[in-house]
Motif scaffolding. Structure first.
Motif, short mmCIF file in Angstrom:
data_model
loop_
_atom_site.label_atom_id
_atom_site.label_comp_id
_atom_site.label_asym_id
_atom_site.label_seq_id
_atom_site.Cartn_x
_atom_site.Cartn_y
_atom_site.Cartn_z
N VAL A 103 -9.12 32.01 -3.18
CA VAL A 103 -9.20 33.29 -3.91
C VAL A 103 -7.93 33.43 -4.76
O VAL A 103 -6.82 33.10 -4.30
N CYS A 117 -6.45 29.24 0.87
CA CYS A 117 -7.44 30.22 0.42
C CYS A 117 -7.59 30.08 -1.09
O CYS A 117 -6.61 30.25 -1.83
N HIS A 126 -3.97 33.91 -3.80
CA HIS A 126 -3.71 33.90 -2.35
C HIS A 126 -2.92 32.67 -1.90
O HIS A 126 -2.04 32.77 -1.05
N MET A 137 -0.95 31.68 1.43
CA MET A 137 -2.13 31.52 2.28
C MET A 137 -2.56 30.05 2.30
O MET A 137 -3.52 29.64 1.66
N PRO A 174 -11.16 39.92 0.28
CA PRO A 174 -12.00 38.74 0.42
C PRO A 174 -11.15 37.48 0.61
O PRO A 174 -10.07 37.37 0.02
N HIS A 175 -11.62 36.57 1.46
CA HIS A 175 -10.91 35.31 1.71
C HIS A 175 -11.90 34.17 1.87
O HIS A 175 -13.09 34.38 2.11
#
Ligand SMILES: [Cu+2]
Length: 147
Positions: A132, A130, A135, A140, A92-93
């Protein structure tokens, strides 16, 4: 003597004729400049229509298996900006945009889905990442430069 005065008269008539011709030339020159004024008006109206358009930036959460976006930097002009994120990976992102007192977050998406985040941006530097867990720390993230 009489023939000389006739020649003088003809010469005077010729000068008047030449003067009339000169007037015609200058009036046609005026109409030429008015047509160039019309084209100037057209140019300025088309320039006004180009401003204020919303911008869409595309971002992908896939970077060959690594926890990274496909782009580590983005650029946009000041105004409304939308970042569209697609997620081809199995994790998931999401994407969050932060900077200059602004914080906007997209929904979290699974594989094959897309999401987006929109904001009215001023000139400056923003960060996108991101949200999440873990991440952003893994890499990210990226920089959005608004001009
Ligand atoms: Cu992520």
């Amino acid at each position: 003597m009489r023939s000389l005065s006739i020649i003088a008269l003809l010469a005077a008539l010729a000068l008047i004729g030449a003067g009339c011709g000169g007037d015609d030339d200058s009036s046609s020159g005026n109409s030429g400049s008015s047509s160039s004024n019309t084209s100037t008006t057209k140019q300025s109206s088309s320039g006004g229509g180009g401003g204020g358009a919303a911008q869409t930036l595309k971002l992908s959460a896939d970077a060959g298996g690594a926890l990274k976006f496909d782009k580590s930097s983005l650029t946009a002009k000041a105004g409304k900006v939308t970042i569209v994120l697609d997620n081809p990976s199995s994790l998931p992102h999401a994407v969050e945009l932060e900077g200059k007192g602004l914080e906007e977050k997209s929904g979290t998406i699974g594989q094959g889905q897309t999401t987006k985040v929109s904001a009215d941006l001023k000139a400056g530097t923003y960060e996108y990442y991101c949200p999440v867990d873990g991440h952003k720390a893994a890499g990210m993230k990226g920089t959005l430069t608004v001009q």
